[in-house]
Design a protein around this motif. Structure first.
Motif, PDB file in Angstrom:
ATOM      1  N   PRO A 137      45.351 -66.478 -31.298  1.00 39.80           N
ATOM      2  CA  PRO A 137      45.130 -66.419 -32.855  1.00 39.80           C
ATOM      3  C   PRO A 137      45.244 -65.318 -33.263  1.00 39.80           C
ATOM      4  O   PRO A 137      44.941 -64.332 -32.580  1.00 39.80           O
ATOM      5  N   GLY A 138      45.533 -65.037 -34.561  1.00 43.73           N
ATOM      6  CA  GLY A 138      45.403 -64.091 -35.390  1.00 43.73           C
ATOM      7  C   GLY A 138      46.638 -63.047 -35.554  1.00 43.73           C
ATOM      8  O   GLY A 138      46.479 -61.829 -35.750  1.00 43.73           O
ATOM      9  N   MET A 139      47.863 -63.289 -34.595  1.00 46.74           N
ATOM     10  CA  MET A 139      48.857 -62.680 -34.500  1.00 46.74           C
ATOM     11  C   MET A 139      49.348 -62.075 -35.955  1.00 46.74           C
ATOM     12  O   MET A 139      49.493 -63.036 -36.801  1.00 46.74           O
ATOM     13  N   THR A 140      50.145 -61.078 -36.145  1.00 46.97           N
ATOM     14  CA  THR A 140      50.863 -60.731 -37.345  1.00 46.97           C
ATOM     15  C   THR A 140      51.760 -61.594 -37.787  1.00 46.97           C
ATOM     16  O   THR A 140      51.874 -61.982 -38.853  1.00 46.97           O
ATOM     17  N   LYS A 141      52.317 -62.254 -36.709  1.00 39.98           N
ATOM     18  CA  LYS A 141      53.534 -63.109 -36.962  1.00 39.98           C
ATOM     19  C   LYS A 141      53.902 -64.035 -35.740  1.00 39.98           C
ATOM     20  O   LYS A 141      53.689 -63.444 -34.632  1.00 39.98           O
ATOM     21  N   THR A 142      53.960 -65.327 -36.139  1.00 44.26           N
ATOM     22  CA  THR A 142      54.095 -66.184 -34.930  1.00 44.26           C
ATOM     23  C   THR A 142      55.478 -66.956 -35.157  1.00 44.26           C
ATOM     24  O   THR A 142      55.834 -67.626 -36.240  1.00 44.26           O
ATOM     25  N   VAL A 143      56.239 -66.877 -34.373  1.00 46.53           N
ATOM     26  CA  VAL A 143      57.640 -67.722 -34.368  1.00 46.53           C
ATOM     27  C   VAL A 143      57.677 -68.809 -33.498  1.00 46.53           C
ATOM     28  O   VAL A 143      57.405 -68.558 -32.299  1.00 46.53           O
ATOM     29  N   TRP A 144      58.080 -69.823 -33.991  1.00 45.60           N
ATOM     30  CA  TRP A 144      58.074 -71.133 -33.141  1.00 45.60           C
ATOM     31  C   TRP A 144      59.484 -71.282 -32.567  1.00 45.60           C
ATOM     32  O   TRP A 144      60.551 -71.011 -33.506  1.00 45.60           O
ATOM     33  N   THR A 145      59.828 -71.771 -31.566  1.00 46.48           N
ATOM     34  CA  THR A 145      61.187 -72.015 -31.127  1.00 46.48           C
ATOM     35  C   THR A 145      61.110 -73.319 -30.493  1.00 46.48           C
ATOM     36  O   THR A 145      60.196 -73.951 -30.183  1.00 46.48           O
ATOM     37  N   ASP A 146      62.388 -73.988 -30.333  1.00 49.59           N
ATOM     38  CA  ASP A 146      62.648 -75.141 -30.033  1.00 49.59           C
ATOM     39  C   ASP A 146      62.851 -75.358 -28.283  1.00 49.59           C
ATOM     40  O   ASP A 146      62.288 -76.231 -27.596  1.00 49.59           O
ATOM     41  N   THR A 147      63.177 -74.087 -27.591  1.00 49.26           N
ATOM     42  CA  THR A 147      63.398 -74.105 -26.365  1.00 49.26           C
ATOM     43  C   THR A 147      62.912 -72.779 -25.806  1.00 49.26           C
ATOM     44  O   THR A 147      62.842 -71.844 -26.534  1.00 49.26           O
ATOM     45  N   MET A 148      62.878 -72.872 -24.397  1.00 48.68           N
ATOM     46  CA  MET A 148      62.614 -71.655 -23.759  1.00 48.68           C
ATOM     47  C   MET A 148      63.844 -70.470 -23.536  1.00 48.68           C
ATOM     48  O   MET A 148      63.346 -69.319 -24.059  1.00 48.68           O
ATOM     49  N   SER A 149      64.923 -70.896 -23.856  1.00 46.53           N
ATOM     50  CA  SER A 149      65.938 -70.022 -24.181  1.00 46.53           C
ATOM     51  C   SER A 149      65.897 -69.200 -25.273  1.00 46.53           C
ATOM     52  O   SER A 149      66.105 -68.061 -25.371  1.00 46.53           O
ATOM     53  N   GLU A 150      65.799 -69.961 -26.268  1.00 48.36           N
ATOM     54  CA  GLU A 150      65.769 -69.474 -27.785  1.00 48.36           C
ATOM     55  C   GLU A 150      64.722 -68.497 -27.771  1.00 48.36           C
ATOM     56  O   GLU A 150      64.733 -67.698 -28.481  1.00 48.36           O
ATOM     57  N   ARG A 151      63.546 -68.993 -27.054  1.00 50.81           N
ATOM     58  CA  ARG A 151      62.168 -67.966 -27.023  1.00 50.81           C
ATOM     59  C   ARG A 151      62.555 -66.596 -26.566  1.00 50.81           C
ATOM     60  O   ARG A 151      62.525 -65.631 -27.128  1.00 50.81           O
ATOM     61  N   LYS A 152      63.309 -66.630 -25.374  1.00 48.97           N
ATOM     62  CA  LYS A 152      63.751 -65.311 -24.682  1.00 48.97           C
ATOM     63  C   LYS A 152      64.712 -64.485 -25.775  1.00 48.97           C
ATOM     64  O   LYS A 152      64.593 -63.221 -25.951  1.00 48.97           O
ATOM     65  N   GLU A 153      65.592 -65.214 -26.293  1.00 47.77           N
ATOM     66  CA  GLU A 153      66.361 -64.569 -27.351  1.00 47.77           C
ATOM     67  C   GLU A 153      65.753 -63.955 -28.319  1.00 47.77           C
ATOM     68  O   GLU A 153      65.964 -62.649 -28.805  1.00 47.77           O
TER      69      GLU A 153
END
Ligand code: AMP
Length: 176
Positions: free
Chosen positions: A76-92
């Motif tokens: 909770p409380g991070m400056t920015k949270t980015v959501w991805t569909d996959t673990m691969s996209e997350r790593k990128e």
């Protein structure tokens, strides 16, 4: 917003030796004091929470990148949270725009993130320094494996040199 960003790869485990989390605090603190914004997997699990806790104390930008299926684990409380569909996209997205990638002691998720980053830098697809923080020799087996690859001509010495293994905060700071 920080001009420089460092991505941290680290353990999601709650049961690792506390010395690894103490090292994580010290390394994250050093990166923050050197002006880095901090990117991580952004969950409440294991060392990832430790990384976020420490970064938040220093008022730097704290960015978490999570796959949607981990929504119940978001820190909770991070400056920015980015959501991805996959673990691969997350790593990128985790490594995007980062000039430094830091692997703290971690498991196979951390290893996957570290090696994918190394491959991309080797191939010239990413411009990023890479450090694996060698707390109490944690990464000695990986160092030995990479040296074995060099000895068998599976890896160029110049590519082996793309990854540093600082074992103290001072050695880490010398890379910043
Ligand atoms: P591990 O090193 O296996 O503990 O995995 C943690 C690393 O991989 C983190 O840097 C995360 O980005 C990613 N990861 C893999 N599995 C998980 C999980 N169950 N929860 C949060 N992050 C995970």
């Amino acid at each position: 917003m920080q001009a420089r960003k460092a991505v941290f790869y680290c353990s999601a485990s709650y049961t690792i030796d506390p010395k690894y989390n103490q090292a994580a605090r010290d390394i994250v603190r050093a990166a923050c004091l050197h002006g880095y914004g901090i990117v991580s997997g952004g969950t409440v699990k294991g060392t990832m929470a430790v990384v976020c806790d420490e970064a938040m104390k220093h008022g730097v930008e704290v960015i978490g990148i999570l796959p949607r299926f981990m929504d119940e684990l978001v820190y909770p409380g991070m400056t920015k949270t980015v959501w991805t569909d996959t673990m691969s996209e997350r790593k990128e997205l985790m490594r995007e725009g980062c000039s430094l990638a830091v692997a703290l002691p971690g498991g196979i998720g951390t290893l996957d993130e570290l090696i994918e980053t190394l491959v991309l830098v080797k191939l010239g697809r990413l411009d990023c320094r890479i450090a694996a923080v060698n707390v109490d020799g944690f990464y000695d087996p990986l160092k030995a494996l990479l040296d074995h690859y060099v000895a068998t001509n599976m890896l160029e010495p110049a590519d082996r040199a793309l990854i540093s293994f600082p074992s103290t905060v001072e050695e880490f700071e010398a890379l910043l």
